[in-house]
Enzyme design. Structure first.
Site, PDB file in Angstrom:
ATOM      1  N   ARG A 155       0.822  -1.223   0.000  1.00  0.00           N
ATOM      2  CA  ARG A 155       0.000   0.000   0.000  1.00  0.00           C
ATOM      3  C   ARG A 155       0.853   1.269   0.000  1.00  0.00           C
ATOM      4  NH1 ARG A 155      -3.533  -3.504   3.912  1.00  0.00           N
ATOM      5  NH2 ARG A 155      -1.428  -3.974   4.579  1.00  0.00           N
ATOM      6  N   ARG A 177       7.875  -9.096  -4.361  1.00  0.00           N
ATOM      7  CA  ARG A 177       7.752 -10.561  -4.386  1.00  0.00           C
ATOM      8  C   ARG A 177       6.726 -10.984  -5.426  1.00  0.00           C
ATOM      9  NH1 ARG A 177       6.289 -12.278   1.467  1.00  0.00           N
ATOM     10  NH2 ARG A 177       4.960 -10.563   0.854  1.00  0.00           N
ATOM     11  N   ARG A 238      12.555  -0.764   7.156  1.00  0.00           N
ATOM     12  CA  ARG A 238      13.047  -1.190   8.467  1.00  0.00           C
ATOM     13  C   ARG A 238      14.565  -1.174   8.416  1.00  0.00           C
ATOM     14  NH1 ARG A 238       8.978  -0.442  10.486  1.00  0.00           N
ATOM     15  NH2 ARG A 238       7.655  -1.780  11.769  1.00  0.00           N
ATOM     16  N   GLU A 267      18.407   0.401  15.776  1.00  0.00           N
ATOM     17  CA  GLU A 267      17.951   1.702  16.291  1.00  0.00           C
ATOM     18  C   GLU A 267      17.422   1.558  17.724  1.00  0.00           C
ATOM     19  OE1 GLU A 267      14.983   2.240  13.081  1.00  0.00           O
ATOM     20  OE2 GLU A 267      13.447   2.185  14.614  1.00  0.00           O
ATOM     21  N   HIS A 285      12.846   7.501  12.836  1.00  0.00           N
ATOM     22  CA  HIS A 285      11.713   6.586  12.640  1.00  0.00           C
ATOM     23  C   HIS A 285      10.372   7.311  12.885  1.00  0.00           C
ATOM     24  CE1 HIS A 285      10.532   2.059  12.800  1.00  0.00           C
ATOM     25  NE2 HIS A 285       9.580   2.783  12.244  1.00  0.00           N
ATOM     26  N   ILE A 286      10.126   8.326  12.051  1.00  0.00           N
ATOM     27  CA  ILE A 286       8.937   9.161  12.250  1.00  0.00           C
ATOM     28  C   ILE A 286       8.038   9.216  11.013  1.00  0.00           C
ATOM     29  CG2 ILE A 286       9.923  10.640  14.043  1.00  0.00           C
ATOM     30  CD1 ILE A 286      10.500  12.728  11.798  1.00  0.00           C
TER      31      ILE A 286
END
Ligand code: GLV
Length: 330
Positions: A155, A177, A238, A267, A285-286
């Site tokens: 998405r 994939r 990630r 992290e 990571h925001i």
């Protein structure tokens, strides 16, 4: 009354809704618990509200026999051993959809900031070094009209593709994939390519692939070497999808032009080599962190927890289960 644990602080007015259904132990100081501290608090609980920071693996599950639901306030759930949960009849939920557009906005912004050297030039200005206009000062690759590469076409990947194709006239190529249905490909104006073509042709490569052993270091030294020297790399997926040490080396050696990273291996620690290179934008990571979206994520995680433990209007049918097969056998 079932007991639930809210592992991290998350919008007290939203978490409050749990108290109508459960005995709630929360974490108002937002302490980051050690594993033994987490296990100690979770061992008598039927449900957990978690974030990507809590690792819920087989060891935790063995220590917490009453657990029936783990509801993550994140779309990613690589912090949870879903197979082990399924084997124990524990439902796992995540927070898809509500963060798609906000996260895509951020991914695009990070890509643009890296490409147009926004953080690098801002650091220069703040340092007091700016003394005159210069004809090729911070000259950078363009974004509009170039080729946008997307690795992982769920998405969020599709929402980024739309921004690139419709807003910036970019040619969009992707690798995933599984290939999108032709109608979806046409709608997001993206062309499926193999990974080697993606790496070789992208002017701006954005990573949106979920983390798993299969995507560990999907971008390492060899992949970086096969990208254009003028290309940028943006990771909002990630930490661990990129080999951060190899990326620091590639940036130092000029093998790619710039990078934008919102996620890091290990992290909140950040590889020291990444802090040393100028042509990089680093954020903590925001990507999903707009106020509206983070509230929607917390709210969905709460709805999931209430329903997964048989309460509320959706009792027994949490809205966004990751392992719905568990619900069918209950
Ligand atoms: C954030 O990284 C998420 O998975 O929601």
């Amino acid at each position: 009354m079932n007991k639930v644990l809210v592992a991290r602080k998350a919008f007290p007015d939203i978490v409050e809704r749990l108290r109508a259904h459960f005995e709630v132990e929360d974490n108002p100081d937002d302490a980051v618990w050690t594993r033994p501290q987490l296990i100690e608090r979770l061992q008598d609980k039927a449900g957990a509200f978690t974030t990507g920071s809590e690792r819920i693996d087989a060891e935790v599950l063995v220590a917490c026999p009453a657990l029936k639901a783990v509801c993550n306030m994140a779309v990613g759930y690589n912090n949870i051993d879903v197979a082990a949960c399924t084997a124990r009849g524990i439902v796992v939920t995540n927070t898809p959809d509500v963060l798609t557009e906000t996260t895509a906005d951020f991914g695009f912004a990070l890509m643009m900031a890296a490409a147009r050297r926004i953080a690098e030039s801002e650091r220069y200005l703040r340092s007091g070094a700016w003394s005159k206009w210069h004809y090729d000062q911070f000259a950078s690759p363009d974004v509009h009209g170039t080729t946008l590469g997307i690795l992982g076409m769920g998405r969020i990947g599709q929402a980024i593709a739309r921004r690139g194709a419709l807003g910036f006239g970019m040619q969009v190529i992707y690798h995933n994939r599984s290939r999108l249905a032709p109608q979806t490909e046409a709608e997001v104006k993206a062309r499926y390519v193999d990974k080697a073509t993606l790496l070789g042709e992208a002017d701006h490569l954005v990573l949106v692939v979920p983390y798993s052993p299969a995507s560990h270091h999907a971008i390492g030294a060899a992949e970086l070497a096969s990208m254009k020297p003028s290309a940028t790399l943006t990771n909002i997926a990630r930490g661990g999808v990129v080999d951060d040490a190899a990326l620091a080396e590639a940036l130092k050696a000029g093998r790619i032009a710039a990078a934008g990273l919102d996620v890091f291996e290990g992290e909140p620690k950040v590889h020291a080599g990444l802090l040393d290179v100028p042509n990089i934008v680093l954020t903590p990571h925001i990507a999903s962190s707009s106020i509206t979206t983070r509230r929607a994520m917390a709210s969905l995680a709460v709805d999931n927890l209430i329903a997964a433990l048989g309460q509320g209007p959706q009792a027994g049918a949490p809205p966004t289960p990751v392992n719905p097969e568990v619900l069918r056998t209950r």
